[in-house]
Design a protein around this motif. Structure first.
Motif, PDB file in Angstrom:
ATOM      1  N   LEU A 506     -64.076  49.939 -76.706  1.00 47.33           N
ATOM      2  CA  LEU A 506     -64.624  48.595 -76.891  1.00 47.33           C
ATOM      3  C   LEU A 506     -63.535  47.739 -77.529  1.00 47.33           C
ATOM      4  CD1 LEU A 506     -67.272  46.817 -76.828  1.00 47.33           C
ATOM      5  CD2 LEU A 506     -67.565  47.478 -79.229  1.00 47.33           C
ATOM      6  N   TYR A 507     -63.283  46.565 -76.948  1.00 46.51           N
ATOM      7  CA  TYR A 507     -62.192  45.701 -77.414  1.00 46.51           C
ATOM      8  C   TYR A 507     -62.746  44.460 -78.116  1.00 46.51           C
ATOM      9  CZ  TYR A 507     -59.238  48.528 -74.344  1.00 46.51           C
ATOM     10  OH  TYR A 507     -58.578  49.568 -73.741  1.00 46.51           O
ATOM     11  N   ILE A 508     -62.140  44.127 -79.244  1.00 47.01           N
ATOM     12  CA  ILE A 508     -62.453  42.894 -79.967  1.00 47.01           C
ATOM     13  C   ILE A 508     -61.233  41.991 -79.821  1.00 47.01           C
ATOM     14  CG2 ILE A 508     -63.313  41.897 -82.099  1.00 47.01           C
ATOM     15  CD1 ILE A 508     -65.040  44.173 -80.905  1.00 47.01           C
ATOM     16  N   PRO A 516     -55.791  34.306 -72.094  1.00 47.58           N
ATOM     17  CA  PRO A 516     -55.149  35.411 -71.382  1.00 47.58           C
ATOM     18  C   PRO A 516     -56.143  36.451 -70.866  1.00 47.58           C
ATOM     19  CG  PRO A 516     -53.930  34.904 -73.374  1.00 47.58           C
ATOM     20  CD  PRO A 516     -55.179  34.086 -73.420  1.00 47.58           C
ATOM     21  N   THR A 517     -57.189  36.698 -71.627  1.00 46.57           N
ATOM     22  CA  THR A 517     -58.191  37.679 -71.187  1.00 46.57           C
ATOM     23  C   THR A 517     -58.940  37.171 -69.962  1.00 46.57           C
ATOM     24  OG1 THR A 517     -58.435  38.497 -73.455  1.00 46.57           O
ATOM     25  CG2 THR A 517     -60.203  39.017 -71.908  1.00 46.57           C
ATOM     26  N   ARG A 530     -69.329  36.433 -76.499  1.00 39.49           N
ATOM     27  CA  ARG A 530     -69.184  36.009 -77.894  1.00 39.49           C
ATOM     28  C   ARG A 530     -70.423  36.512 -78.637  1.00 39.49           C
ATOM     29  NH1 ARG A 530     -65.007  34.031 -81.182  1.00 39.49           N
ATOM     30  NH2 ARG A 530     -65.871  32.704 -82.832  1.00 39.49           N
ATOM     31  N   ILE A 531     -70.234  37.550 -79.458  1.00 35.51           N
ATOM     32  CA  ILE A 531     -71.358  38.192 -80.132  1.00 35.51           C
ATOM     33  C   ILE A 531     -71.080  38.227 -81.628  1.00 35.51           C
ATOM     34  CG2 ILE A 531     -72.708  40.322 -80.336  1.00 35.51           C
ATOM     35  CD1 ILE A 531     -71.971  40.918 -77.434  1.00 35.51           C
ATOM     36  N   VAL A 536     -65.899  39.865 -77.567  1.00 36.41           N
ATOM     37  CA  VAL A 536     -66.021  41.287 -77.258  1.00 36.41           C
ATOM     38  C   VAL A 536     -65.778  41.503 -75.770  1.00 36.41           C
ATOM     39  CG1 VAL A 536     -67.504  43.315 -77.354  1.00 36.41           C
ATOM     40  CG2 VAL A 536     -67.754  41.500 -79.060  1.00 36.41           C
ATOM     41  N   LEU A 537     -64.896  42.445 -75.451  1.00 37.00           N
ATOM     42  CA  LEU A 537     -64.701  42.860 -74.069  1.00 37.00           C
ATOM     43  C   LEU A 537     -65.159  44.311 -73.946  1.00 37.00           C
ATOM     44  CD1 LEU A 537     -61.932  41.962 -71.635  1.00 37.00           C
ATOM     45  CD2 LEU A 537     -62.685  44.330 -71.745  1.00 37.00           C
TER      46      LEU A 537
END
Length: 711
Positions: A506-508, A516-517, A530-531, A536-537
Motif C-alpha cells: 500500500l502506497y502513501i 506524476p502518479t 484521498r482518504i 493513497v494508491l
C-alpha cells in the motif's frame, strides 16, 4: 531500604499506571512513539543474526532495534518472551521502575562511602534518586533514565579495585551499550578514568591493563554486532552536522526551566536558557543549591582533603572534565549569549556522532553533587549535616512538585480517559483496516525532510504497520545509512514514475507526487484516493472482490490537461498552470506554499514552494523557462533562490528585477523518461512586504510566479 526509596519515589512522581503493559497512550508522540513502534515491529520481525535486526521497521533502509532507541537489552529479552505477552505490550513503564530502584541502590552504595551514619545514607540516597535531570527524562527519553549506570561507574572508581571489578566493568559496559550509545560513552569514560588511575597508583600493571582493554574491546564489539550497531555504515546519517545545537549552557546547574516553584514565584518572567534545548537541563534543584551554598561556605576548611581526593582521582576528573567540555561544544553559551569557536572540519564531523552533546555533562553533574554531599557531611557536625540533608530533600521534592506533578497527572489522566491500548491516529476511515488485511507492506513516498529533521507523518503509518503486522518504510530512526536511504527512495520514485507498483504494498503518496502518479495511473485496476487527508494508491484494489468500496468523491479523478510545446502556461487565476501548484493557501498551516492565484500569477509564501508540470505530449522538449517577479527594493535588493529539479539541486539564482526575471531549466533524458518535471524553489531571504513599507502584509514573500513555457 534503597529499593524501598526507589519504589517510593517512582510511585510519588509517576504512579502505577505506566506499569500496565497494555497502556500505550503515554508513549504516542515524538521520541516515545519512536521507541514503542520500533520495539513493536521488532517483536513482529523474525529472529535473525544479528539478533537486533529490525527489517520491518525501515525495510530497504536497513535498521536495528538500536536505532529506534528502544533499549535493545529490554527489547531482545521481551522478544524472546513474545508468545507469553499481551498485544499491545510496552515495557517502558517497568524499565522506568527498574531505573528508579537501581538509581537508589547505587546512590546508597555511594552514600555508604560518604558517611557511616545510617540516616544520612538514606537522605543522600533520596537526594540522588530525586535527581531532577533524571525526572526530566521521564516519559520522554526512557533510555536516559539509566543514570544508575553512571552512579555504578563512579562507585567502581571510588572503591578499591578487586578481581571482581573487571567483571563488573564488563557487565556495566555491556548493559550500557545495550541501553544506548550515549550512556555507553559516559560509562566508557568512567572506565578509562578508573583504569588510568589504577595504573598510576600501581594497582595494575601496564601489560595487564592493555590485555584487559583489548579483551574487553573485542567482547564489546561482539555485543554491539549482535545488537545491530553495524547496520549503519560510515555514510553520513541522520543529524550529520548538528553538533552544537543541543549544547550545554554554562548556567545549566542553576537554570530551573520551570522546575522550581520558588524561582517561578519570585521571578515569573525569568526566562529559561535551556528552553527547548532539553539536553541542557541539569538543574541541581533548590535543595541541591542550598547544599551547594553550604558546601561553598566550608570549602576553605575542606580544601586540603578535596585536593587530596582530586589528586587521587586525577585521571577520572580529567576525562569527566573533557566530556563536559564536549557537552559545551564549540558554541559556548552563557545564558542568552553565545560565542562560536571554530574547530577543524574533521573534528566537527567526528563530534557530530554524539550530536546531543549536552547530555554528556551527566557524569560531571553527579560528581559535583557527590562532592557537595561529601563536603556537607564531613564539614558539619552530625546533627547539622543531618538537618541540612533532610531539609534539602524536603525542599527538593516540594519545590519541584509543580513540574513533576504535571507529569504524574498527565500519565494518570491519559490512563483513565483514553483507551490505553489504542494508538492515537488520524487514520479513522474503515478503508485502512481493510487495506491492512490485504497488503503486507505500507510504504510512503514523500519528499525527504531536511537532514536532521523528523520525517513528516511517519507515526500514523508506522502505527498502522504495528497494529496489523506489516512492514513499513515510514520510520523515525536515530541513525540510518544515508546511502541506503537515498537508493531506496530513488528506486521507489523510479518505480512510481514508471507506474510500477508491487501488489502486496500500500502506497502513501505525497502531495508533490500526485501529478506524476496520475500520469502513469492504471485507473481500471489501481485505486488512487484521498482518504483521511492522505493520498493513497492501492494496487489491484479494483480487482479485489473482498476489498471495501471507496466513495467516488474520495477517488482522485483529476484529469491532466495536455501541455503543448510553446504553450504559455499561466499560473494566474483560471490559468492551466494553477492546477499544478502544490500547497495553495497552506502558509498558515505549514509555513510555506503558494498564495491564492491572482490574475497575473501567484505569490510564494514562506521559505519554499513547489509545482509539478507534465511534459508536452508531442515533440522534443529541450528547455523549460519560468517567468517570475521578485519582491525586491532598495532596502532588500535581491532574492536568492535554490532551484531543485526532481529533488536534485539545479542551481542557485539571484533575482534583482522586481518584474522581469526568468530561469531556464534544461530537460534531461531522465526528466523526459519520467514524463514530468517537479520544481522546488527554496528561498534564502524571503521578506515581509510590511517590512518594506508595502502595506501591512505579514507573510514571508520571495517571488511571484507568472508563467512557464516548454521549448
Amino acid at each position: 531500604m534503597p529499593i524501598l526509596i526507589g519504589i517510593s519515589i517512582f510511585y510519588l512522581v509517576i504512579g502505577p499506571a505506566v506499569l500496565d503493559p497494555r497502556y500505550i497512550s503515554w508513549i504516542q508522540d515524538g521520541d516515545p512513539a519512536q521507541q514503542y513502534l520500533g520495539w513493536t515491529l521488532f517483536r513482529q520481525s523474525p529472529w535473525q543474526i544479528p539478533f537486533g535486526l529490525n527489517p520491518n521497521f525501515g525495510m530497504d533502509i536497513g535498521s536495528s532495534i538500536v536505532y529506534s532507541d528502544s533499549i535493545p537489552l529490554a527489547a531482545i529479552f521481551f522478544k524472546a518472551l513474545s508468545p507469553l505477552l499481551s498485544e499491545p505490550f510496552q515495557y517502558f513503564g517497568w524499565w522506568t521502575l527498574l531505573c528508579f530502584v537501581l538509581q537508589a541502590y547505587f546512590a546508597w552504595l555511594l552514600a555508604r562511602l560518604i558517611t557511616k551514619e545510617l540516616l544520612q545514607q538514606w537522605l543522600i540516597t533520596g537526594l540522588i534518586t530525586f535527581s531532577l535531570p533524571m525526572l526530566w527524562r521521564v516519559a520522554f527519553h526512557h533510555y536516559l533514565l539509566a543514570q544508575f549506570l553512571i552512579l555504578a561507574g563512579l562507585y567502581c572508581n571510588f572503591t578499591k579495585p578487586l578481581q571482581w571489578h573487571k567483571l563488573l566493568w564488563i557487565l556495566l559496559l555491556s548493559v550500557a551499550v545495550l541501553t544506548n550509545f550515549y550512556v555507553f560513552v559516559m560509562v566508557l569514560v568512567l572506565w578509562v578514568g578508573n583504569a588510568c588511575d589504577c595504573m598510576r597508583r600501581g594497582q595494575v600493571a601496564l601489560r595487564t591493563l592493555c590485555f584487559d582493554i583489548l579483551l574487553s574491546s573485542l567482547f564489546l564489539i561482539g555485543v554491539m554486532w549482535l545488537a545491530g550497531y553495524f547496520t549503519v555504515g560510515s555514510n553520513n546519517s541522520f543529524g550529520s552536522g548538528m553538533y552544537g545545537y543541543s549544547r550545554l549552557n554554562l548556567i545549566a546547574l542553576i537554570d530551573a526551566n520551570g522546575w522550581s516553584w520558588l524561582i517561578r514565584t519570585l521571578s515569573p518572567t525569568l526566562p529559561s536558557f535551556a528552553g527547548n534545548n532539553y539536553e541542557s537541563f541539569h538543574f541541581l534543584g533548590m535543595g541541591g543549591l542550598i547544599l551547594a551554598m553550604c558546601a561553598l561556605w566550608k570549602i576553605r576548611a575542606s580544601k586540603t582533603v578535596l585536593l587530596q581526593q582530586i589528586l587521587c582521582y586525577r585521571y577520572l576528573l580529567f576525562f569527566i572534565s573533557s566530556l563536559s567540555l564536549f557537552a559545551i561544544t564549540n558554541w559556548v553559551s552563557v545564558g542568552p549569549y553565545s560565542i562560536h569557536v571554530p574547530i577543524p572540519e574533521f573534528l566537527f564531523s567526528l563530534a557530530t556522532v554524539l550530536r546531543s552533546s549536552g547530555r554528556m555533562f551527566l557524569p560531571m553533574f553527579y560528581l559535583l553533587f557527590l562532592a557537595i554531599l561529601y563536603i556537607v557531611t564531613r564539614s558539619y557536625s552530625k546533627s547539622i549535616a543531618t538537618t541540612l540533608l533532610a531539609t534539602a530533600l524536603l525542599i527538593q521534592v516540594v519545590d519541584s512538585a509543580p513540574a513533576w506533578i504535571v507529569k504524574r497527572r498527565y500519565l494518570a489522566q491519559t490512563y483513565e480517559n483514553l483507551n490505553s491500548s489504542d494508538f492515537a491516529t488520524p487514520l479513522h476511515n474503515p478503508f485502512w483496516q481493510g487495506a491492512a488485511k490485504h497488503y503486507k507492506n505500507v510504504v510512503t513516498i514523500f519528499t525527504p525532510p531536511k537532514k536532521g529533521f523528523i520525517p513528516p507523518n511517519w507515526a500514523p503509518f508506522a502505527a498502522l504497520a504495528a497494529q496489523y503486522h506489516l512492514a513499513t518504510n515510514s520510520v523515525y530512526l536515530a541513525r540510518f545509512d544515508e546511502k541506503k536511504a537515498v537508493q531506496a527512495r530513488l528506486t521507489l520514485e523510479a518505480d512510481s514514475n514508471a507506474g510500477h507498483y508491487h501488489d502486496d504494498t500500500l502506497y502513501i503518496i505525497g502531495d508533490e507526487r500526485v501529478i506524476p502518479t496520475l500520469i502513469h495511473l492504471d485507473r481500471s485496476r489501481d485505486l488512487f484516493a484521498r482518504i483521511d487527508n492522505f493520498n493513497v494508491l492501492a494496487p489491484g484494489w479494483f480487482s479485489c472482490a473482498t476489498c471495501v468500496s471507496v466513495p467516488k468523491e474520495a477517488i482522485i479523478s483529476m484529469s491532466i490537461p495536455p501541455i503543448q510545446k510553446g504553450q504559455n502556461i499561466s499560473f494566474g487565476k483560471g490559468g492551466v498552470g494553477s492546477l499544478f501548484l502544490i500547497g495553495v493557501n497552506t502558509y498558515d498551516n505549514v509555513g510555506y506554499g503558494w498564495a491564492w492565484p491572482e490574475a497575473w500569477g501567484v505569490w510564494s509564501e514562506g521559505n519554499k514552494a513547489q509545482f509539478v508540470l507534465p511534459l508536452p505530449s508531442s515533440g522534443v522538449t529541450n528547455t523549460l523557462t519560468l517567468s517570475m517577479r521578485a519582491l525586491v527594493s532598495k532596502q532588500h535588493p535581491q532574492q536568492i533562490i535554490e532551484v531543485y529539479v526532481n529533488n536534485v539541486l539545479f542551481r542557485v539564482v539571484t533575482l534583482t528585477d522586481p518584474s522581469k526575471n526568468s530561469i531556464e531549466i534544461p530537460i534531461t533524458s531522465a526528466i523526459t523518461q519520467a514524463g514530468f518535471i517537479q520544481i522546488e524553489l527554496k528561498f534564502q531571504n524571503p521578506i515581509r512586504p510590511k517590512d518594506l513599507g508595502m502595506g501591512d502584509d505579514g507573510r514571508l514573500v520571495a517571488i511571484g510566479l507568472e508563467d512557464a513555457r516548454f521549448e
